[in-house]
Design a protein around this motif. Structure first.
Motif, PDB file in Angstrom:
ATOM      1  N   THR A  42       0.815  -1.205   0.000  1.00 32.73           N
ATOM      2  CA  THR A  42       0.000   0.000   0.000  1.00 32.73           C
ATOM      3  C   THR A  42       0.854   1.263   0.000  1.00 32.73           C
ATOM      4  O   THR A  42       0.544   2.238  -0.704  1.00 32.73           O
ATOM      5  N   LEU A  43       1.938   1.262   0.765  1.00 28.04           N
ATOM      6  CA  LEU A  43       2.813   2.433   0.800  1.00 28.04           C
ATOM      7  C   LEU A  43       3.452   2.700  -0.562  1.00 28.04           C
ATOM      8  O   LEU A  43       3.565   3.850  -0.989  1.00 28.04           O
ATOM      9  N   PHE A  44       3.862   1.638  -1.256  1.00 31.21           N
ATOM     10  CA  PHE A  44       4.431   1.830  -2.594  1.00 31.21           C
ATOM     11  C   PHE A  44       3.391   2.401  -3.553  1.00 31.21           C
ATOM     12  O   PHE A  44       3.676   3.338  -4.303  1.00 31.21           O
ATOM     13  N   LEU A  45       2.176   1.838  -3.548  1.00 33.66           N
ATOM     14  CA  LEU A  45       1.140   2.348  -4.439  1.00 33.66           C
ATOM     15  C   LEU A  45       0.788   3.793  -4.120  1.00 33.66           C
ATOM     16  O   LEU A  45       0.645   4.631  -5.016  1.00 33.66           O
ATOM     17  N   CYS A  46       0.660   4.092  -2.838  1.00 32.33           N
ATOM     18  CA  CYS A  46       0.321   5.468  -2.432  1.00 32.33           C
ATOM     19  C   CYS A  46       1.431   6.453  -2.790  1.00 32.33           C
ATOM     20  O   CYS A  46       1.161   7.586  -3.207  1.00 32.33           O
ATOM     21  N   ALA A  47       2.681   6.042  -2.650  1.00 30.32           N
ATOM     22  CA  ALA A  47       3.794   6.930  -2.996  1.00 30.32           C
ATOM     23  C   ALA A  47       3.810   7.222  -4.495  1.00 30.32           C
ATOM     24  O   ALA A  47       4.065   8.357  -4.912  1.00 30.32           O
ATOM     25  N   GLY A  48       3.535   6.225  -5.322  1.00 26.50           N
ATOM     26  CA  GLY A  48       3.488   6.454  -6.766  1.00 26.50           C
ATOM     27  C   GLY A  48       2.384   7.411  -7.157  1.00 26.50           C
ATOM     28  O   GLY A  48       2.591   8.358  -7.922  1.00 26.50           O
ATOM     29  N   TRP A  49       1.192   7.189  -6.613  1.00 24.22           N
ATOM     30  CA  TRP A  49       0.071   8.070  -6.928  1.00 24.22           C
ATOM     31  C   TRP A  49       0.255   9.448  -6.309  1.00 24.22           C
ATOM     32  O   TRP A  49      -0.246  10.439  -6.838  1.00 24.22           O
ATOM     33  N   ALA A  50       0.972   9.528  -5.196  1.00 24.90           N
ATOM     34  CA  ALA A  50       1.262  10.846  -4.603  1.00 24.90           C
ATOM     35  C   ALA A  50       2.158  11.665  -5.534  1.00 24.90           C
ATOM     36  O   ALA A  50       2.015  12.893  -5.608  1.00 24.90           O
ATOM     37  N   HIS A  51       3.061  11.009  -6.242  1.00 21.71           N
ATOM     38  CA  HIS A  51       3.883  11.720  -7.227  1.00 21.71           C
ATOM     39  C   HIS A  51       2.994  12.317  -8.326  1.00 21.71           C
ATOM     40  O   HIS A  51       3.226  13.440  -8.778  1.00 21.71           O
ATOM     41  N   LEU A  52       2.003  11.552  -8.757  1.00 20.62           N
ATOM     42  CA  LEU A  52       1.109  12.059  -9.787  1.00 20.62           C
ATOM     43  C   LEU A  52       0.277  13.236  -9.266  1.00 20.62           C
ATOM     44  O   LEU A  52       0.085  14.227  -9.970  1.00 20.62           O
ATOM     45  N   LEU A  53      -0.193  13.144  -8.032  1.00 16.47           N
ATOM     46  CA  LEU A  53      -0.943  14.260  -7.444  1.00 16.47           C
ATOM     47  C   LEU A  53      -0.062  15.499  -7.287  1.00 16.47           C
ATOM     48  O   LEU A  53      -0.517  16.627  -7.493  1.00 16.47           O
TER      49      LEU A  53
END
Length: 179
Positions: free
Chosen positions: A121-132
């Motif tokens: 979950t942390l990896f997925l959230c970090a990737g999408w946080a870059h997009l945000l």
């Protein structure tokens, strides 16, 4: 009381939670793959249903939902005649991923041991946080030349972090089966 009933729903059982995380990772990889191909191959002569200016406006605003609704998006991004793998490599995203991995390892070893669901979950959230973050940077008036690199950094970070999430989780599964 209501929260405890909500979190006891069968959606949050470990097997379904992992299935959901793997689905999000697979969808992220597919979306970024198509988006990067569209970003690099969309030109005036390849666009049929939208003008070049409208496509540029959607890209500079990073309006993902309208881009996904365009028939040109799917026609261009799923056309595999021009396949250049170097369009999927960005050093800044890879450096961000390396820094995040080091921080995650330090946190896991020194602060709190993380479960595989948490790591995924942390990896997925970090990737999408870059997009945000890329989306929030595009809200400011930045030069048009910087729009492409900002979008690419956000999108490729989603790709890199999603792939690493799957690889790390698969490594956890294989290590557990070997022991």
């Amino acid at each position: 009381m209501v929260c405890s009933k909500f979190f006891n729903v069968s959606l949050f059982y470990p097997a379904r939670r992992l299935w959901l995380l793997y689905s999000v990772a697979a969808l992220s990889v597919l979306l970024v793959f198509c988006f990067v191909r569209f970003l690099s191959l969309a030109e005036a002569q390849t666009l049929q249903y939208v003008t070049e200016q409208e496509a540029l406006l959607l890209l500079t605003q990073l309006d993902i939902f309208h881009l996904l609704a365009l028939p040109d998006f799917w026609l261009i991004s799923l056309n595999f005649t021009d396949m250049a793998w170097d369009m999927f490599w960005l050093v800044y995203s890879a450096m961000s991923l390396a820094i995040f991995c080091v921080g995650l390892i330090i946190f896991h070893r020194n602060v709190q041991a993380l479960t595989r669901d948490q790591v995924f979950t942390l990896f997925l959230c970090a990737g999408w946080a870059h997009l945000l973050l890329a989306k929030s940077i595009l809200w400011f008036d930045i030069p048009l030349r910087l729009t492409g690199p900002v979008i690419a950094l956000g999108m490729l970070s989603v790709l890199y972090f999603s792939i690493v999430a799957v690889v790390v989780d698969t490594t956890f599964v294989i290590r557990r089966k070997i022991r």
